[in-house]
Design an enzyme around this catalytic site. Structure first.
Site, PDB file in Angstrom:
ATOM      1  CD  GLU A  12      -2.759   1.141   0.166  1.00 18.35           C
ATOM      2  OE1 GLU A  12      -2.528   2.086  -0.600  1.00 18.35           O
ATOM      3  OE2 GLU A  12      -3.632   0.267  -0.023  1.00 18.35           O
ATOM      4  CE  LYS A  27      -4.728  -2.530   8.364  1.00 21.89           C
ATOM      5  NZ  LYS A  27      -4.542  -1.701   7.164  1.00 21.89           N
ATOM      6  CG  ASP A  42       8.183 -14.233  13.938  1.00 22.71           C
ATOM      7  OD1 ASP A  42       7.063 -13.945  13.481  1.00 22.71           O
ATOM      8  OD2 ASP A  42       8.378 -15.262  14.631  1.00 22.71           O
ATOM      9  CG  HIS A  66      -6.282   5.242   0.431  1.00 24.48           C
ATOM     10  ND1 HIS A  66      -5.329   4.375   0.892  1.00 24.48           N
ATOM     11  CD2 HIS A  66      -7.191   4.487  -0.231  1.00 24.48           C
ATOM     12  CE1 HIS A  66      -5.647   3.152   0.540  1.00 24.48           C
ATOM     13  NE2 HIS A  66      -6.777   3.194  -0.144  1.00 24.48           N
TER      14      HIS A  66
END
Ligand code: MEV
Length: 384
Positions: free
Chosen positions: A75, A258, A274, A370
């Site tokens: 993104e 998030k 990881d 965006h």
């Protein structure tokens, strides 16, 4: 060139961007040939600072050091938001961060311990012996200055009865530590069973890495926060409202976090770390007091908006996929010396992304910026 604040970096040609990164990070011919190999792949797009396998975020100044940040993420708007947040933060000296420690916890679960207090005493009396057994299982780590440091005993009530849970605390230095810790808890297991007369079950690292927490802060002059027709004060108000909702409402806290992880995961992935372990650590830390909360906070102090993040960060600069060609290239571009420096940088990227998201959400909304980038992405895709 020693600054990552390059005016109009995203509008430069691919070759110009590569030249800047090459000089900044002292890339050699092998590094550049790896970059070019990725650019020859059918999916490579010349968009939003794509260079080789990464997109590059600019403007990061962390503890006085400049960074171009390689991010691995589909993104483009995430990279643009990180660069914008970092640009705002560097007006007042950028991000300032510190690590509490580099210790991980290995858990050993014991069932059927009949005399808990006596077993606990036996374990604590033999702590030195158990730490010695653990350290003999990873001599290399000990040689480098790390190793098992402590043992803790916990009583956990489960639906299947009381468990004795032993925590082996291990300084894993610049490694993520799962291998070392898992090996060590398995090594002490036979002696622990003798000492407790219990039956062992799980022997595994905990991703709730509370002894490996990083905290980072930044402050931005409120007058510089303006977006479009929104004044700085209005944007700051929007950010405070967003934080208040995230603290009160898990639906919002989840999305808030998030947005922070958008930036964190992208750097973690680029460096071959990881990301699932880091996600698990961050979300469990967000709920450490029994309620899921936002992992960043923003407040107004005089003429500044001040941002803070505090999260566990079990990140590595050695071992695992950090040794892959791509991981090494990312670490070289970053010029980080050790895992603590990398962790502080990564948390700064999360805070920058959070600032980018909240300042847009609390003012003109995110769709304008965006969608502009997304449209470019779709157009380039179609024209191939
Ligand atoms: C989208 O990837 C991330 C955001 O939803 C984060 C947020 O809402 O804070 C914009």
């Amino acid at each position: 060139m020693q600054t990552s604040a390059v005016q109009g970096f995203s509008r430069l040609s691919l070759e110009e961007k590569i030249k800047i990164i090459k000089e900044f990070a002292n890339l050699n011919e092998d590094d550049l040939s790896l970059v070019r190999k990725y650019q020859e792949l059918p999916d490579f797009l010349e968009l939003e600072n794509n260079i080789g396998p990464f997109k590059i975020a600019t403007n990061f100044l962390v503890n006085g050091k400049d960074y171009f940040v390689p991010m691995e993420i589909e993104e483009p708007s995430v990279v643009a938001a990180a660069s914008r947040g970092a640009k705002l933060a560097r007006i007042s000296d950028g991000f300032k961060g510190k690590y509490l420690d580099s210790k991980m916890i290995g858990q050993l679960q014991l069932l059927d311990v009949e005399h808990f207090e006596e077993a606990e005493k036996n374990i604590l009396d033999k702590k030195d012996e158990l730490l010695k057994i653990a350290n003999e299982a990873d001599e290399m780590l000990v040689k480098l200055g790390g190793g098992a440091r402590d043992l803790e005993v916990r009583k956990v009530n489960t639906k299947r009865g009381v468990n004795m849970v032993l925590h082996l605390v291990v300084d894993t230095l610049d490694a993520m530590g799962a291998n070392a810790v898992n090996t060590m808890v398995e090594a002490i297991n036979p002696r622990v069973m003798e000492l407790t007369r219990g039956k062992s079950c799980l022997k595994i690292i905990s991703n709730f890495a509370i002894y490996r927490v990083v905290s980072v802060e930044c402050k931005i002059p409120i007058e510089k926060l303006g977006i479009g027709s929104y004044l700085g004060e209005e944007v700051a108000e929007g950010i405070l409202n967003a934080c208040a909702l995230a603290k009160a409402d898990i639906y919002r806290a989840s999305t808030h976090n998030k947005g922070v992880m958008n930036g964190i995961d992208a750097v973690v992935l680029a460096t071959g770390n990881d990301w699932r372990a880091i996600e698990a650590g961050v979300h469990s830390y967000a709920a450490r007091n029994g309620k899921y909360t936002p992992i960043t906070d923003w407040m107004v102090e005089e003429k500044f908006l001040v941002g803070k993040i505090e999260i566990p960060m079990a990140i590595a600069t050695v071992g695992g996929a950090t040794n892959s060609k791509k991981g090494k290239l990312a670490l070289k571009i970053l010029r980080v010396q050790n895992a603590k420096e990398l962790g502080i940088l990564v948390a700064s990227v999360g805070l920058a992304n959070n600032l980018g998201a909240l300042s847009a959400l609390g003012s003109e909304g995110i769709q304008a910026g965006h969608m502009k980038l997304h449209k470019k992405f779709v157009e380039i895709g179609k024209s191939r």
